[in-house]
Each structure stands twice: as structure tokens, then as C-alpha cells.
Design a protein around this motif. Structure first.
Motif, mmCIF file in Angstrom:
data_model
loop_
_atom_site.group_PDB
_atom_site.id
_atom_site.type_symbol
_atom_site.label_atom_id
_atom_site.label_comp_id
_atom_site.label_asym_id
_atom_site.label_seq_id
_atom_site.Cartn_x
_atom_site.Cartn_y
_atom_site.Cartn_z
ATOM 1 N N LYS A 197 0.843 -1.206 0.000
ATOM 2 C CA LYS A 197 0.000 0.000 0.000
ATOM 3 C C LYS A 197 0.873 1.248 0.000
ATOM 4 O O LYS A 197 0.581 2.238 -0.651
ATOM 5 N N GLN A 198 1.973 1.158 0.766
ATOM 6 C CA GLN A 198 2.907 2.278 0.820
ATOM 7 C C GLN A 198 3.547 2.502 -0.558
ATOM 8 O O GLN A 198 3.716 3.626 -1.007
ATOM 9 N N PHE A 199 3.874 1.415 -1.217
ATOM 10 C CA PHE A 199 4.484 1.518 -2.553
ATOM 11 C C PHE A 199 3.521 2.127 -3.565
ATOM 12 O O PHE A 199 3.929 2.758 -4.518
ATOM 13 N N ILE A 200 2.247 1.879 -3.345
ATOM 14 C CA ILE A 200 1.273 2.421 -4.279
ATOM 15 C C ILE A 200 1.013 3.898 -3.968
ATOM 16 O O ILE A 200 1.017 4.747 -4.853
ATOM 17 N N GLY A 201 0.844 4.192 -2.667
ATOM 18 C CA GLY A 201 0.402 5.540 -2.295
ATOM 19 C C GLY A 201 1.511 6.526 -1.978
ATOM 20 O O GLY A 201 1.325 7.737 -2.128
ATOM 21 N N ASP A 202 2.665 6.047 -1.538
ATOM 22 C CA ASP A 202 3.693 6.965 -1.045
ATOM 23 C C ASP A 202 4.926 7.026 -1.941
ATOM 24 O O ASP A 202 6.035 7.310 -1.483
ATOM 25 N N VAL A 203 4.756 6.697 -3.198
ATOM 26 C CA VAL A 203 5.885 6.728 -4.130
ATOM 27 C C VAL A 203 5.567 7.708 -5.258
ATOM 28 O O VAL A 203 4.435 7.771 -5.734
ATOM 29 N N VAL A 204 6.578 8.481 -5.643
ATOM 30 C CA VAL A 204 6.379 9.459 -6.720
ATOM 31 C C VAL A 204 6.475 8.724 -8.064
ATOM 32 O O VAL A 204 7.537 8.614 -8.665
ATOM 33 N N TRP A 205 5.344 8.183 -8.520
ATOM 34 C CA TRP A 205 5.357 7.446 -9.795
ATOM 35 C C TRP A 205 5.132 8.368 -10.986
ATOM 36 O O TRP A 205 5.450 8.020 -12.113
ATOM 37 N N ASP A 206 4.534 9.536 -10.735
ATOM 38 C CA ASP A 206 4.061 10.411 -11.817
ATOM 39 C C ASP A 206 3.097 9.637 -12.718
ATOM 40 O O ASP A 206 2.330 8.836 -12.227
ATOM 41 N N GLU A 207 3.225 9.848 -14.021
ATOM 42 C CA GLU A 207 2.306 9.166 -14.938
ATOM 43 C C GLU A 207 2.937 7.868 -15.423
ATOM 44 O O GLU A 207 4.114 7.869 -15.796
ATOM 45 N N LEU A 208 2.179 6.796 -15.417
ATOM 46 C CA LEU A 208 2.694 5.528 -15.949
ATOM 47 C C LEU A 208 1.651 4.893 -16.860
ATOM 48 O O LEU A 208 0.458 4.930 -16.572
ATOM 49 N N ASP A 209 2.125 4.288 -17.946
ATOM 50 C CA ASP A 209 1.214 3.483 -18.772
ATOM 51 C C ASP A 209 1.019 2.110 -18.130
ATOM 52 O O ASP A 209 -0.059 1.544 -18.183
ATOM 53 N N PHE A 210 2.109 1.588 -17.548
ATOM 54 C CA PHE A 210 2.032 0.266 -16.926
ATOM 55 C C PHE A 210 2.813 0.249 -15.619
ATOM 56 O O PHE A 210 3.956 0.690 -15.583
ATOM 57 N N LEU A 211 2.173 -0.263 -14.583
ATOM 58 C CA LEU A 211 2.894 -0.551 -13.349
ATOM 59 C C LEU A 211 2.803 -2.063 -13.131
ATOM 60 O O LEU A 211 1.717 -2.623 -12.981
ATOM 61 N N LEU A 212 3.966 -2.711 -13.177
ATOM 62 C CA LEU A 212 4.018 -4.171 -13.037
ATOM 63 C C LEU A 212 4.344 -4.546 -11.597
ATOM 64 O O LEU A 212 5.122 -3.854 -10.938
ATOM 65 N N PHE A 213 3.766 -5.636 -11.151
ATOM 66 C CA PHE A 213 4.062 -6.154 -9.814
ATOM 67 C C PHE A 213 4.638 -7.550 -9.945
ATOM 68 O O PHE A 213 3.983 -8.433 -10.493
ATOM 69 N N ASP A 214 5.861 -7.730 -9.478
ATOM 70 C CA ASP A 214 6.430 -9.073 -9.423
ATOM 71 C C ASP A 214 5.913 -9.698 -8.126
ATOM 72 O O ASP A 214 6.350 -9.348 -7.030
ATOM 73 N N MET A 215 4.947 -10.597 -8.251
ATOM 74 C CA MET A 215 4.246 -11.138 -7.082
ATOM 75 C C MET A 215 5.036 -12.270 -6.432
ATOM 76 O O MET A 215 5.830 -12.938 -7.104
ATOM 77 N N PRO A 216 4.798 -12.526 -5.155
ATOM 78 C CA PRO A 216 5.410 -13.725 -4.577
ATOM 79 C C PRO A 216 4.803 -14.975 -5.223
ATOM 80 O O PRO A 216 3.596 -14.983 -5.506
ATOM 81 N N PRO A 217 5.601 -16.005 -5.478
ATOM 82 C CA PRO A 217 5.037 -17.194 -6.128
ATOM 83 C C PRO A 217 4.034 -17.898 -5.221
ATOM 84 O O PRO A 217 4.122 -17.799 -3.995
#
Ligand code: ADP
Length: 361
Positions: A197-217
């Protein structure tokens, strides 16, 4: 020159994959005029599609018909990226057009390797790309990008925000940045979820076409919690052709279905090995990914061979998609990236048409 007339022509011409016009798709990137010479920059869902040249001819003749004073028309086609239109997701992640989970039912199938190379390949297509390493069991993204720094901090208003590190055109955040030692394995779902949640809300991503998440297996509680925490556009499932990997990949598909996250497609990794004599060896079996894609009616986005370059690229922190652009292996990742864009665009347009229909009803 009458810009409205140009827009009117563009609004009557459809992207061949999405069957929706360029204006509705927001694919008109630039209109410029030099004397009576018109230059357009347009997005298309599939730049490699043979119908693009037909569309180009059609547009040129329509534009000349509609605006007779035009002497020449030059059209530059680039890959176009649509956005999901889910108001809830938009409120959580404004500025981020699409979020993709890269997942696998089983560890060691090459999920992180693919997340990294897919992110780089999407950026080569012209997309603005971010990658979040959410793999609490083995956050390997910093290593695969050759990064050994911590992200910066920036104060925006009263809030301290993290500034992602950037390499090969990809903005990166990793759970590894928060972990000093090998304590990751003791993480529980809620901890991982609040870090994300912190990575989503508290990071300066600016504009992105794609945000990828490398999930735990895997498909346990943690994975389920994370899939619900992230406002996902869709998931990509990585598997090898081997039965044991496929049966776990199917569990992954079902897990995402349970939390209403559509599967964008399957990527089969370690599909074959190219022998020096040109023949192929199917070390982990043949076409398991293809069979799964047919069974579940999802796109097989691509098949990746076992290849020393891919392994070395990961180990030395220069992904093969970034290092050796002209190589066959990099080409496979670019084609997977193009397929991914096409599938996501189709998904976004289908769901926005459905939303419009619901509003009309
Ligand atoms: P996962 O994220 O699924 O656990 P990784 O991406 O960490 O898997 O890959 C596991 C190992 O396999 C790594 O050493 C990686 O370099 C290697 N690897 C992954 N895909 C390939 C491939 N197609 N060819 C060669 N080595 C690969």
C-alpha cells in the motif's frame, strides 16, 4: 487549417485491433502543420499489423478529400496505450493507466526474469513503465537490474514520499529496499500488504502506462491478500510447460478469478532449448502453456527458450531485453510486450464499452 476537420476524419477511422476510432481511443498524439504539409503522430494497438499501412493510405486520402489544400500527409504510427476506466482504481492510483500482476503458481519458473524483461520491453515500445518487486520470499529485482542503492525521499507538502530508482527506462521499487537481511520469509500477509500500500500511495510514480508487480510465487493467503490490495487491471501467469508448474499456474488463474482480476495471458518460460545443430529440445515438455491457454481461453503471450543469455543477463543486472536489442531473445520479449499491450487494450475497451452500456441501461 481546420483542425476540426482533421479530428473529424480521425474520429471516423478505427484502430484495426480495437475497432474504435482514434479520437475516442485518445490515440492522437500530435498534429502539426508546416505550410500545407500535415504531420500526424497516431497511436495504434498493434504497430506491426499489416492493416496499419491500409489505414495510413485511407487516412491520407480522406484527409486530402476533406481538406483539399493539403499537399502532403505524413503519419508516424507509434504503439498506443489505453487506460482502464475503473473509477475505484483511478481514485487509488491516479496517473497510472494499467497495473499488471506478474504471477506464478510455483517458484523458480522465471517469473522475476520475465517481469524485468517485460518491463524493459514495454518501455522500448514507448511506454512509461514502473515495476514493484512484491516478492517477499526473494526480492530479486534490484539484483536483476544491477541496483544496490536505496530509493530517495522527497517531501511533498507534509508527506515524505519515496522516489523510485530508474534503470533501462523502468522506475523500480522493491520490498528488498525495506529488508536489511533475510527476514523476508517471516513476513505475514498484512505486513506485505501494508508495504505494498505504501508503494502504491507513497511513491512518486508520476504518470505511468504500466505498473508491473512481481508477485510472490504461489496461491496462498499472502498472494490472495496482495491480489486484493492492489487495484489490478489484470494478471499475467508465468509457467513452464511442465505438468507440475501448469497445475500450479491453473490455481493461480483460479485465484485471480476469485478476486475478479482477469488474466491477461500466459507466458510459457523454458519452453525449449536450441541445440547447436538447430534442433529443439523440449526439456520440460512441449506446449503445456498452449494447452492451458486453450483450456482457459486466455492468450498465450509467448514462449521463451532456455537460454544462457537470459540467465547471465539476470545475474549481471543487465536484462537481455536491454542489452542485446537486436538478438532473437530480446525480440521474443518485444513481441510478448506487444501482445500484452494488445490484450490490455482490448480488455480496457471491452470493459469501458460494457460500462457505457450499463450507464445507458
Ligand atoms: P522466479 O521469479 O519464478 O522464482 P527467477 O526469475 O528468479 O524465477 O528465475 C530462476 C532462475 O532461472 C534464475 O537464475 C534465472 O536467471 C533463471 N532463468 C529464468 N528464465 C530463464 C530462461 N528462459 N533461460 C535461462 N535461465 C532462466
Amino acid at each position: 487549417m481546420n483542425k476540426e476537420k482533421i479530428i473529424a476524419v480521425l474520429s471516423k477511422t478505427d484502430d484495426p485491433v480495437l475497432n474504435t476510432d482514434f479520437v475516442t481511443l485518445d490515440f492522437v498524439r500530435n498534429i502539426s502543420l508546416n505550410g500545407n504539409n500535415l504531420s500526424l503522430k497516431l497511436g495504434v494497438s498493434d504497430n506491426a499489423d499489416e492493416s496499419v499501412s491500409k489505414i495510413s493510405d485511407k487516412l491520407k486520402s480522406e484527409l486530402k478529400k476533406s481538406i483539399p489544400e493539403i499537399e502532403s500527409v505524413n503519419i508516424d504510427f507509434v504503439t498506443g496505450f489505453t487506460s482502464h476506466k475503473d473509477p475505484k482504481k483511478m481514485s487509488i492510483m491516479p496517473g497510472i493507466k494499467n497495473t499488471i500482476a506478474v504471477a506464478s503458481g510455483k517458484g523458480g519458473v522465471g517469473k522475476s526474469t520475465i517481469a524485468v524483461n517485460l518491463a524493459v520491453a514495454l518501455s522500448k515500445l514507448g511506454a512509461k513503465v514502473g515495476l514493484i518487486d512484491a516478492d517477499i520470499y526473494g526480492p530479486s529485482i534490484p539484483l536483476m537490474f544491477g541496483i544496490n542503492k536505496k530509493p530517495g525521499v522527497m517531501k511533498i507538502g507534509e508527506k515524505n514520499m519515496l522516489v523510485p530508482l530508474e534503470k533501462f527506462g523502468v522506475k523500480i521499487m522493491s520490498i528488498g529496499f525495506l529488508i536489511e537481511n533475510d527476514s523476508a520469509v517471516v513476513w505475514r500477509g498484512p505486513m506485505a500488504s501494508s508495504a505494498l500500500k505504501q508503494f502504491i500511495g507513497d511513491v512518486v510514480w508520476d504518470e505511468l502506462d504500466f505498473l508491473l508487480f512481481d508477485m510472490p510465487p504461489g496461491t496462498g493467503d499472502i498472494q490472495l491478500t496482495l491480489s486484493q490490495t492492489i487495484p489490478l487491471t489484470g494478471a499475467i501467469i508465468v509457467t513452464t510447460p511442465q505438468e507440475i508448474s501448469l497445475s500450479d499456474a491453473k490455481k493461480g488463474y483460479i485465484m485471480f478469478e476469485r478476486v475478479n482480476v482477469p488474466t491477461i495471458g500466459i507466458i510459457e518460460n523454458m519452453s525449449y532449448f536450441n541445440n547447436p545443430d538447430g534442433s529443439r529440445e523440449y526439456i520440460f515438455g512441449k506446449e503445456g502453456g498452449k494447452k492451458m491457454s486453450e483450456e482457459y481461453n486466455v492468450k498465450l503471450l509467448g514462449e521463451i527458450p532456455i537460454n544462457t543469455k537470459i540467465r547471465i543477463g539476470g545475474d549481471k543486472g543487465i536484462p537481455v531485453a536491454a542489452e542485446d536489442e537486436k538478438s532473437e531473445t530480446a525480440g521474443i520479449f518485444y513481441s510478448i510486450a506487444a501482445e500484452t499491450v494488445k490484450e490490455i487494450n482490448k480488455m480496457n475497451i471491452a470493459s469501458s464499452k460494457k460500462q457505457n452500456l450499463e450507464i445507458e441501461i
